[in-house]
Design a protein around this motif. Structure first.
Motif, PDB file in Angstrom:
ATOM      1  N   UNK A 147       0.841  -1.180   0.000  1.00 46.22           N
ATOM      2  CA  UNK A 147       0.000   0.000   0.000  1.00 46.22           C
ATOM      3  C   UNK A 147       0.885   1.242   0.000  1.00 46.22           C
ATOM      4  N   UNK A 148       0.588   2.176  -0.879  1.00 49.44           N
ATOM      5  CA  UNK A 148       1.350   3.409  -0.969  1.00 49.44           C
ATOM      6  C   UNK A 148       0.853   4.395   0.070  1.00 49.44           C
ATOM      7  N   UNK A 149       1.776   5.012   0.772  1.00 52.85           N
ATOM      8  CA  UNK A 149       1.428   5.970   1.817  1.00 52.85           C
ATOM      9  C   UNK A 149       1.361   7.371   1.219  1.00 52.85           C
ATOM     10  N   UNK A 150       0.302   8.119   1.531  1.00 46.38           N
ATOM     11  CA  UNK A 150       0.149   9.490   1.052  1.00 46.38           C
ATOM     12  C   UNK A 150       1.031  10.429   1.849  1.00 46.38           C
ATOM     13  N   UNK A 151       1.459  11.496   1.218  1.00 48.20           N
ATOM     14  CA  UNK A 151       2.264  12.506   1.907  1.00 48.20           C
ATOM     15  C   UNK A 151       1.470  13.079   3.073  1.00 48.20           C
ATOM     16  N   UNK A 152       2.105  13.207   4.228  1.00 51.76           N
ATOM     17  CA  UNK A 152       1.440  13.774   5.393  1.00 51.76           C
ATOM     18  C   UNK A 152       0.730  12.765   6.272  1.00 51.76           C
ATOM     19  N   UNK A 153       0.628  11.524   5.831  1.00 54.26           N
ATOM     20  CA  UNK A 153      -0.018  10.484   6.632  1.00 54.26           C
ATOM     21  C   UNK A 153       1.050   9.656   7.343  1.00 54.26           C
ATOM     22  N   UNK A 154       0.752   9.270   8.570  1.00 57.75           N
ATOM     23  CA  UNK A 154       1.682   8.457   9.348  1.00 57.75           C
ATOM     24  C   UNK A 154       1.124   7.055   9.552  1.00 57.75           C
ATOM     25  N   UNK A 155       1.990   6.087   9.578  1.00 55.67           N
ATOM     26  CA  UNK A 155       1.572   4.756  10.002  1.00 55.67           C
ATOM     27  C   UNK A 155       1.473   4.783  11.524  1.00 55.67           C
ATOM     28  N   UNK A 156       0.853   3.777  12.089  1.00 55.15           N
ATOM     29  CA  UNK A 156       0.747   3.703  13.545  1.00 55.15           C
ATOM     30  C   UNK A 156       2.133   3.616  14.176  1.00 55.15           C
ATOM     31  N   UNK A 158       3.640   6.215  16.833  1.00 52.15           N
ATOM     32  CA  UNK A 158       4.162   5.741  18.119  1.00 52.15           C
ATOM     33  C   UNK A 158       5.563   6.305  18.367  1.00 52.15           C
ATOM     34  N   UNK A 159       6.413   6.251  17.350  1.00 50.71           N
ATOM     35  CA  UNK A 159       7.787   6.760  17.471  1.00 50.71           C
ATOM     36  C   UNK A 159       7.786   8.256  17.751  1.00 50.71           C
ATOM     37  N   UNK A 160       6.968   9.002  17.023  1.00 53.61           N
ATOM     38  CA  UNK A 160       6.923  10.463  17.208  1.00 53.61           C
ATOM     39  C   UNK A 160       6.278  10.843  18.536  1.00 53.61           C
ATOM     40  N   UNK A 213      -4.996  12.809  23.525  1.00 56.63           N
ATOM     41  CA  UNK A 213      -3.591  12.647  23.861  1.00 56.63           C
ATOM     42  C   UNK A 213      -2.987  11.578  22.946  1.00 56.63           C
ATOM     43  N   UNK A 214      -1.854  11.889  22.333  1.00 60.10           N
ATOM     44  CA  UNK A 214      -1.262  10.979  21.348  1.00 60.10           C
ATOM     45  C   UNK A 214      -0.921   9.616  21.937  1.00 60.10           C
ATOM     46  N   UNK A 215      -0.404   9.589  23.167  1.00 56.23           N
ATOM     47  CA  UNK A 215      -0.093   8.310  23.804  1.00 56.23           C
ATOM     48  C   UNK A 215      -1.330   7.464  24.009  1.00 56.23           C
ATOM     49  N   UNK A 216      -2.409   8.101  24.441  1.00 60.92           N
ATOM     50  CA  UNK A 216      -3.678   7.386  24.626  1.00 60.92           C
ATOM     51  C   UNK A 216      -4.205   6.889  23.283  1.00 60.92           C
ATOM     52  N   UNK A 217      -4.067   7.719  22.245  1.00 60.07           N
ATOM     53  CA  UNK A 217      -4.512   7.296  20.917  1.00 60.07           C
ATOM     54  C   UNK A 217      -3.765   6.047  20.471  1.00 60.07           C
ATOM     55  N   UNK A 218      -2.441   6.060  20.608  1.00 59.40           N
ATOM     56  CA  UNK A 218      -1.621   4.915  20.179  1.00 59.40           C
ATOM     57  C   UNK A 218      -1.957   3.666  20.984  1.00 59.40           C
ATOM     58  N   UNK A 219      -2.083   3.823  22.308  1.00 67.05           N
ATOM     59  CA  UNK A 219      -2.275   2.664  23.184  1.00 67.05           C
ATOM     60  C   UNK A 219      -3.704   2.137  23.207  1.00 67.05           C
ATOM     61  N   UNK A 220      -4.683   2.997  23.079  1.00 64.22           N
ATOM     62  CA  UNK A 220      -6.079   2.586  23.253  1.00 64.22           C
ATOM     63  C   UNK A 220      -6.948   2.781  22.006  1.00 64.22           C
ATOM     64  N   UNK A 221      -7.031   4.010  21.538  1.00 67.46           N
ATOM     65  CA  UNK A 221      -7.966   4.333  20.456  1.00 67.46           C
ATOM     66  C   UNK A 221      -7.639   3.584  19.175  1.00 67.46           C
TER      67      UNK A 221
END
Length: 85
Positions: A1-10, A14-16, A42-50
Motif C-alpha cells: 500500500x502506498x502511503x500518502x504525503x502527510x499520513x503516518x503509520x501507527x 508511536x515513534x513520534x 492525547x497521542x499516547x492514549x490514541x496509540x495505546x487505546x484508540x
C-alpha cells in the motif's frame, strides 16, 4: 500500500509520540450536514487505546444544527423533541 504525503503509520505515530514531537491527535469526522466535528486526544492514549479499540462520540453531536437544536428526521439522535414548551 502506498502511503500518502502527510499520513503516518501507527508505528511512525508511536515513534513520534515517544520522542515528544507529537503530543495530540485530532480525530475528525463530518456530521450529516457536512460540518467538521471531532476531538483532540492525547497521542499516547490514541496509540495505546484508540488505535486498537476505537473512539466514541455521542450520536446527538451529528444530528444538531448550529444552535445545538436537534434536527427533525434523524432517528439516530435518540431524542424526542418536546413541542409542548
Amino acid at each position: 500500500m502506498t502511503q500518502s504525503a502527510g499520513h503516518l503509520t501507527l508505528d511512525e505515530l508511536r515513534t513520534r509520540t515517544q520522542d515528544g514531537s507529537i503530543d495530540t491527535v485530532i480525530l475528525g469526522f463530518t456530521d450529516m450536514l457536512g460540518r467538521l466535528l471531532g476531538k483532540r486526544i492525547d497521542a499516547g492514549y490514541f496509540v495505546d487505546e484508540v488505535s486498537h479499540h476505537g473512539a466514541e462520540c455521542c450520536n446527538y453531536l451529528i444530528t444538531v444544527d448550529v444552535e445545538l437544536n436537534t434536527i427533525d428526521g434523524y432517528r439516530v439522535s435518540g431524542g424526542i423533541r418536546d413541542t409542548a414548551t
